[in-house]
Motif scaffolding. Structure first.
Motif, short mmCIF file in Angstrom:
data_model
loop_
_atom_site.label_atom_id
_atom_site.label_comp_id
_atom_site.label_asym_id
_atom_site.label_seq_id
_atom_site.Cartn_x
_atom_site.Cartn_y
_atom_site.Cartn_z
N VAL A 42 0.84 -1.20 0.00
CA VAL A 42 0.00 0.00 0.00
C VAL A 42 0.88 1.25 0.00
O VAL A 42 0.64 2.19 -0.76
N VAL A 46 0.97 4.05 -2.99
CA VAL A 46 0.63 5.45 -2.73
C VAL A 46 1.76 6.36 -3.18
O VAL A 46 1.55 7.39 -3.80
N VAL A 86 -5.17 0.59 -4.78
CA VAL A 86 -4.63 1.70 -3.99
C VAL A 86 -3.92 2.70 -4.90
O VAL A 86 -4.11 3.92 -4.76
N PHE A 95 -4.53 10.87 -0.95
CA PHE A 95 -4.45 9.80 0.04
C PHE A 95 -4.02 10.31 1.41
O PHE A 95 -3.99 9.56 2.38
N THR A 104 -10.71 3.56 0.86
CA THR A 104 -9.83 2.61 0.19
C THR A 104 -9.74 1.31 0.99
O THR A 104 -9.81 0.22 0.42
N CYS A 166 -4.54 0.98 5.59
CA CYS A 166 -4.64 2.23 4.81
C CYS A 166 -4.52 3.46 5.70
O CYS A 166 -3.86 4.44 5.32
#
Length: 191
Positions: A42, A46, A86, A95, A104, A166
């Motif tokens: 993740v 991102v 993601v 994000f 998410t 997340c």
């Protein structure tokens, strides 16, 4: 100026290590409903996008396949799907906002079991040696199919784990100055 591939690969290696180490520690501590085995995936998705995240996720499962057992390699599909979801959300939305991370996590808590359940049923008959096997066996005894029993147990655990994962990544990219700079730099490059 684009981020160098050497730096991205270095961070991807860190993401793989995060996945393996945190996943192993949380598993050995037997913390219910928490895995943290995709936090590195993740994070890389991102910071650098869906495809770098997918590479980190897939390589995580290759490492786990070599160190813990070959069946882990098949679950690499789950890690790749997580990275793609993601990465595309992080490209489109900010994000660093808690509600984007939360939504998410909710999406991942459904996507991951949808992909992982058929793999778990094919390889293990739905059981994987975790505490959630009790739920699978209970649902099977109640008359649910192997797929439904396995999916329900997996979505329960993933609901907690993916949201926490997340939110932790969101916290990391907003609180650690270097990650915050990377996010801003990548957003400028995408514009």
């Amino acid at each position: 100026m684009k981020t160098s591939k050497t730096m991205i690969l270095t961070y991807s290696a860190m993401g793989i290590a995060l996945n393996v180490i945190l996943g192993t520690v949380v598993s050995s501590l037997k913390i219910p409903l928490l895995f943290l085995d995709t936090i590195g995936t993740v994070l890389i998705a991102v910071l650098f996008g869906p495809w770098w995240g997918a590479l980190a996720g897939a390589l995580t499962n290759v490492v786990l396949g070599v160190t813990t057992g070959g069946s882990a390699i098949f679950f690499g599909l789950v890690n790749v799907a997580i990275a793609l979801v993601v990465g595309y959300i992080a490209k489109r939305f900010d994000f660093t906002k808690w509600y984007v991370a939360l939504i998410t996590g909710l999406i991942l808590s459904v996507v991951a079991p949808l992909i992982g359940t058929p793999i778990a049923v094919a390889i293990f008959g739905g059981l994987n040696g975790s505490g959630m096997d009790v739920v699978v066996l209970w649902l099977r005894a109640a008359g649910d199919s192997v797929f439904a029993s396995t999916f329900i147990s997996r979505i329960t655990g993933n609901f907690v784990d993916k949201i926490i994962t997340c939110l932790l990544v969101m916290f990391m990219v907003t609180r650690l100055p270097y990650f915050a700079k990377l996010i801003k730099k990548e957003n400028r490059n995408a514009a």
